[in-house]
Design a protein around this motif. Structure first.
Motif, mmCIF file in Angstrom:
data_model
loop_
_atom_site.group_PDB
_atom_site.id
_atom_site.type_symbol
_atom_site.label_atom_id
_atom_site.label_comp_id
_atom_site.label_asym_id
_atom_site.label_seq_id
_atom_site.Cartn_x
_atom_site.Cartn_y
_atom_site.Cartn_z
ATOM 1 N N PRO A 78 38.517 57.379 50.316
ATOM 2 C CA PRO A 78 38.754 56.648 51.564
ATOM 3 C C PRO A 78 37.632 56.775 52.597
ATOM 4 O O PRO A 78 37.423 55.877 53.398
ATOM 5 C CB PRO A 78 40.050 57.251 52.110
ATOM 6 N N SER A 79 36.875 57.882 52.563
ATOM 7 C CA SER A 79 35.810 58.027 53.558
ATOM 8 C C SER A 79 34.476 57.479 53.044
ATOM 9 O O SER A 79 33.519 57.373 53.791
ATOM 10 C CB SER A 79 35.663 59.493 53.977
ATOM 11 N N ASP A 80 34.412 57.120 51.763
ATOM 12 C CA ASP A 80 33.194 56.535 51.192
ATOM 13 C C ASP A 80 33.612 55.511 50.143
ATOM 14 O O ASP A 80 33.758 55.828 48.966
ATOM 15 C CB ASP A 80 32.331 57.638 50.567
ATOM 16 N N THR A 81 33.824 54.289 50.600
ATOM 17 C CA THR A 81 34.423 53.257 49.741
ATOM 18 C C THR A 81 33.368 52.354 49.098
ATOM 19 O O THR A 81 33.558 51.156 48.991
ATOM 20 C CB THR A 81 35.398 52.402 50.567
ATOM 21 N N TYR A 82 32.263 52.949 48.637
ATOM 22 C CA TYR A 82 31.161 52.123 48.145
ATOM 23 C C TYR A 82 31.483 51.335 46.877
ATOM 24 O O TYR A 82 30.764 50.405 46.536
ATOM 25 C CB TYR A 82 29.878 52.947 47.970
ATOM 26 N N LEU A 83 32.556 51.654 46.162
ATOM 27 C CA LEU A 83 32.938 50.878 44.979
ATOM 28 C C LEU A 83 33.977 49.808 45.298
ATOM 29 O O LEU A 83 34.392 49.059 44.432
ATOM 30 C CB LEU A 83 33.505 51.795 43.882
ATOM 31 N N LYS A 84 34.424 49.765 46.559
ATOM 32 C CA LYS A 84 35.546 48.887 46.872
ATOM 33 C C LYS A 84 35.238 47.448 46.612
ATOM 34 O O LYS A 84 34.095 47.052 46.742
ATOM 35 C CB LYS A 84 36.020 49.103 48.294
ATOM 36 N N GLU A 85 36.175 46.710 46.255
ATOM 37 C CA GLU A 85 37.491 47.117 45.766
ATOM 38 C C GLU A 85 37.363 47.414 44.269
ATOM 39 O O GLU A 85 36.553 46.819 43.609
ATOM 40 C CB GLU A 85 38.489 45.981 45.943
ATOM 41 N N HIS A 86 38.223 48.303 43.771
ATOM 42 C CA HIS A 86 38.281 48.553 42.329
ATOM 43 C C HIS A 86 39.474 47.778 41.786
ATOM 44 O O HIS A 86 40.604 47.975 42.223
ATOM 45 C CB HIS A 86 38.422 50.046 42.031
ATOM 46 N N VAL A 106 44.383 38.748 32.366
ATOM 47 C CA VAL A 106 42.937 38.524 32.327
ATOM 48 C C VAL A 106 42.195 39.861 32.323
ATOM 49 O O VAL A 106 41.205 40.036 31.633
ATOM 50 C CB VAL A 106 42.492 37.646 33.523
ATOM 51 N N VAL A 107 42.686 40.810 33.123
ATOM 52 C CA VAL A 107 42.149 42.174 33.150
ATOM 53 C C VAL A 107 43.330 43.106 32.959
ATOM 54 O O VAL A 107 44.295 43.066 33.719
ATOM 55 C CB VAL A 107 41.421 42.480 34.482
ATOM 56 N N SER A 108 43.273 43.937 31.921
ATOM 57 C CA SER A 108 44.408 44.807 31.577
ATOM 58 C C SER A 108 44.672 45.847 32.665
ATOM 59 O O SER A 108 43.776 46.218 33.423
ATOM 60 C CB SER A 108 44.158 45.495 30.239
ATOM 61 N N PRO A 136 37.263 36.427 34.168
ATOM 62 C CA PRO A 136 37.378 37.809 34.647
ATOM 63 C C PRO A 136 36.069 38.244 35.307
ATOM 64 O O PRO A 136 34.997 37.765 34.925
ATOM 65 C CB PRO A 136 37.650 38.615 33.378
ATOM 66 N N PRO A 137 36.160 39.126 36.290
ATOM 67 C CA PRO A 137 34.937 39.613 36.931
ATOM 68 C C PRO A 137 34.118 40.432 35.919
ATOM 69 O O PRO A 137 34.661 40.958 34.950
ATOM 70 C CB PRO A 137 35.451 40.488 38.074
ATOM 71 N N SER A 138 32.821 40.540 36.156
ATOM 72 C CA SER A 138 31.942 41.266 35.235
ATOM 73 C C SER A 138 32.199 42.770 35.286
ATOM 74 O O SER A 138 31.895 43.494 34.354
ATOM 75 C CB SER A 138 30.483 40.973 35.564
ATOM 76 N N SER A 139 32.790 43.256 36.376
ATOM 77 C CA SER A 139 33.064 44.685 36.540
ATOM 78 C C SER A 139 34.346 44.858 37.348
ATOM 79 O O SER A 139 34.689 44.006 38.162
ATOM 80 C CB SER A 139 31.892 45.339 37.282
ATOM 81 N N ARG A 140 35.039 45.972 37.116
ATOM 82 C CA ARG A 140 36.212 46.283 37.936
ATOM 83 C C ARG A 140 35.797 46.747 39.331
ATOM 84 O O ARG A 140 36.543 46.606 40.288
ATOM 85 C CB ARG A 140 37.061 47.371 37.268
#
Length: 174
Positions: A78-86, A106-108, A136-140
């Motif tokens: 929550p204090s470093d959300t650099y992957l958001k959104e997963h 589409v994404v399991s 589907p997106p290329s990455s989660r």
């Protein structure tokens, strides 16, 4: 109509971080095994949400189709959300009055595995204009619910609900 400041999606910063303000027009019930109904801000242990939930759509008709997105805006913490959104789950073409098992996965489903802090896991339901193939997106990681909705002509959500989870060992015993 604007959502009130006391609205749980506003208080939980789902409106703002993940979604723009919207007016719910369909009822969505998200149940994990053992009949654990998801309600806004409720906390679940990751072990209790390891198997994909039953997501029922009510207040619509069989001629309507819906897209369901489950996302974590707090990845990796929550204090470093650099992957958001997963992105945890993506199901399209769900017929109205049924549940997500009738749609096209589409994404399991990926179970929540928060490592740092308390994460929000958001279920968002969009009404489709028609049946459609969604890529589907290329990455989660680095998924954007807003961008996905825009790219697929989904408009504003018709329903949303979220729960909180944190690493099991960190969870407070009540």
């Amino acid at each position: 109509m604007a959502r009130s400041r006391l609205d749980p999606l506003t208080v939980g910063r789902v409106i703002g971080d993940v979604l723009d303000s919207f007016t719910p027009t369909v009822q969505m019930a998200v149940n994990y095994q053992g009949n654990k109904l998801v309600s806004n801000g409720h906390e679940f242990y990751p072990s209790s949400v390891s198997i994909k939930p039953k997501v029922e759509i009510q207040g619509s008709d069989m001629r309507s189709f819906f897209t369901l997105i489950m996302t974590d805006p707090d990845a990796p913490g929550p204090s470093d959300t650099y992957l958001k959104e997963h992105l945890h789950w993506l199901v399209t073409d769900i017929p109205g009055t049924t549940d997500a098992t009738f749609g096209r996965e589409v994404v399991s489903y990926e179970m929540p595995k928060p490592n740092i802090g308390i994460h929000r896991f958001v279920f968002v339901l969009f009404k489709q204009q028609r049946r459609q193939i969604m890529t589907p997106p290329s990455s989660r990681d680095h998924f954007s619910t807003r961008k996905f909705a825009e790219e697929n002509d989904l408009g504003l959500p018709v329903a949303a609900v979220y729960f909180n989870a944190q690493r099991e060992t960190a969870a407070r015993r009540r």
